[in-house]
Scaffold this motif. Structure first.
Motif, short mmCIF file in Angstrom:
data_model
loop_
_atom_site.label_atom_id
_atom_site.label_comp_id
_atom_site.label_asym_id
_atom_site.label_seq_id
_atom_site.Cartn_x
_atom_site.Cartn_y
_atom_site.Cartn_z
N ASP A 201 0.86 -1.18 0.00
CA ASP A 201 0.00 0.00 0.00
C ASP A 201 0.90 1.23 0.00
N PHE A 202 1.02 1.88 -1.17
CA PHE A 202 1.86 3.06 -1.31
C PHE A 202 1.05 4.35 -1.16
N SER A 203 -0.18 4.25 -0.65
CA SER A 203 -1.07 5.41 -0.63
C SER A 203 -0.54 6.53 0.26
N GLN A 204 0.36 6.21 1.17
CA GLN A 204 0.96 7.27 2.00
C GLN A 204 2.45 7.39 1.71
N PRO B 172 7.59 4.50 3.85
CA PRO B 172 7.55 3.11 3.41
C PRO B 172 6.11 2.64 3.23
N PRO B 173 5.89 1.67 2.34
CA PRO B 173 4.54 1.14 2.17
C PRO B 173 4.11 0.32 3.39
N ALA B 174 2.80 0.26 3.62
CA ALA B 174 2.22 -0.72 4.54
C ALA B 174 1.74 -1.90 3.71
#
Lengths: 226, 226
Positions: free
Chosen positions: B106-109, B112-114
């Protein structure tokens, strides 16, 4: 050394037993250290009355244990960790090295656990502990191995690593020295600031999986890097 | 060997280049292999026109690549993996070894990705792929290392492990043999059935963290066990 252990479960008992055996001045804190509570059956470990009889250890409130320790271990379950540390008291944690051993495990669907959603999406339990207690010097450590390996690195045969994360470099060195001197750890991976707790907490599904399929908790990882 | 690669990004290109170089009959599939799409700038890798010029490789649709392969790699991004495999077609995947290299990031933020919540709580992307395509012989593998290490284990210096999970033991042995023969892998950790994908997908936050703080993707893990 004056040490406070927050939590009287399997991990708390194992840490406290070892540190008492090594000659330290340890107090273990639980929510309500009443005679009934001390005598109560506990999951995966013995009643605290038995633990006290075996070790000569002393069980007090969360706040008393935290006030006592120059170094404090958070050995509660991840689900209840922040509530327990609030009872321990911000004032009793401030300025001290707080070693966060807990993992945000969600057992709501039995085994294997998942990570608790409130602590695994762009955050971690370690980060939330640090945010909640900004004056504590939080070091995430020991959460990636079984309790037996935490207090005796040779429980896992071979060369393997302890993963450490935290904002305070001196606090991390204090934890490494403690791990070396008291528990025989030789090799460390510094995951940087407390955001590194995301990495080490996410190791839990692997650890639990290896334990389930390999029938042994005597497993750990060695980082291979340039 | 006839191999289909689903996905034309950095991972798909790296896998396809190596397998073409090793003499295999490879087709790479993307959603829409139009001239415009092939010429398009791609994140972290070259346009496919350049890749084709360098390797002599061929880029077709997801379905054509899947129909072609006796072994199929899912090298799409985790977010789009199941949609891409549906376009590849259930009938083109059935009975075949489907190597799931993707990670539910999850790169939405940003960095680093979650992990994507829909794939990390009591499930994994590997499990969802297997559930969606019950006739495919899904093997989760190669998702825990950089693309460079996937196709050349010596990219990471030392003794380190490839984590593998899947319901079909023969399919897992096929993947191990391919990893050994084509990519030089020597050591494997079998995480059991496809539920083991939870363990290996959860390694990604650690891998990304090590890469960010150590400035090298040439990292991996060695399991230390009895």
């Amino acid at each position: 050394m004056k040490i406070g252990i927050v939590g009287g479960g399997s991990v708390g008992q194992t840490l406290a037993s070892k540190l008492i055996g090594n000659g330290h001045d340890v107090l273990m804190g639980i929510r309500n250290p009443s005679p009934e509570e001390l005598a109560k059956e506990r999951m995966m470990t013995k009643p605290l009355t038995e633990w006290i009889a075996e070790t000569g250890g002393e069980v007090v409130t969360f706040a008393q244990a935290a006030a006592h320790g120059d170094i404090i271990f958070n050995a509660t379950s991840g689900e209840h960790a922040i509530r327990a540390l609030k009872l321990a008291g911000d004032g009793n944690l401030g300025g001290k090295v707080l070693i966060d051993v807990s993992n945000p495990l969600d057992f709501s669907q039995g085994m294997p656990p998942a990570l608790l959603p409130q602590y695994d999406h762009f955050t971690s339990l370690g980060e939330e502990v640090q945010k909640t207690f900004p004056n504590a010097r939080v070091v995430k450590a020991f959460n990636t191995v079984s309790a037996s390996a935490m207090v005796d690195a040779s429980f896992v045969k071979g060369d393997h690593d302890l993963f450490i994360a935290g904002n305070d470099g001196d606090a991390k060195r204090t934890v490494e020295n403690l791990a070396r001197r008291e528990f025989g750890w030789k090799s460390f991976v510094d995951l940087g600031d407390i955001v590194g707790a995301r990495a080490s907490e996410h190791l839990l599904p692997l650890w639990v999986r290896l334990w389930m399929i390999g029938s042994s908790p005597a497993v750990n990882l060695k980082l291979v890097r340039p």
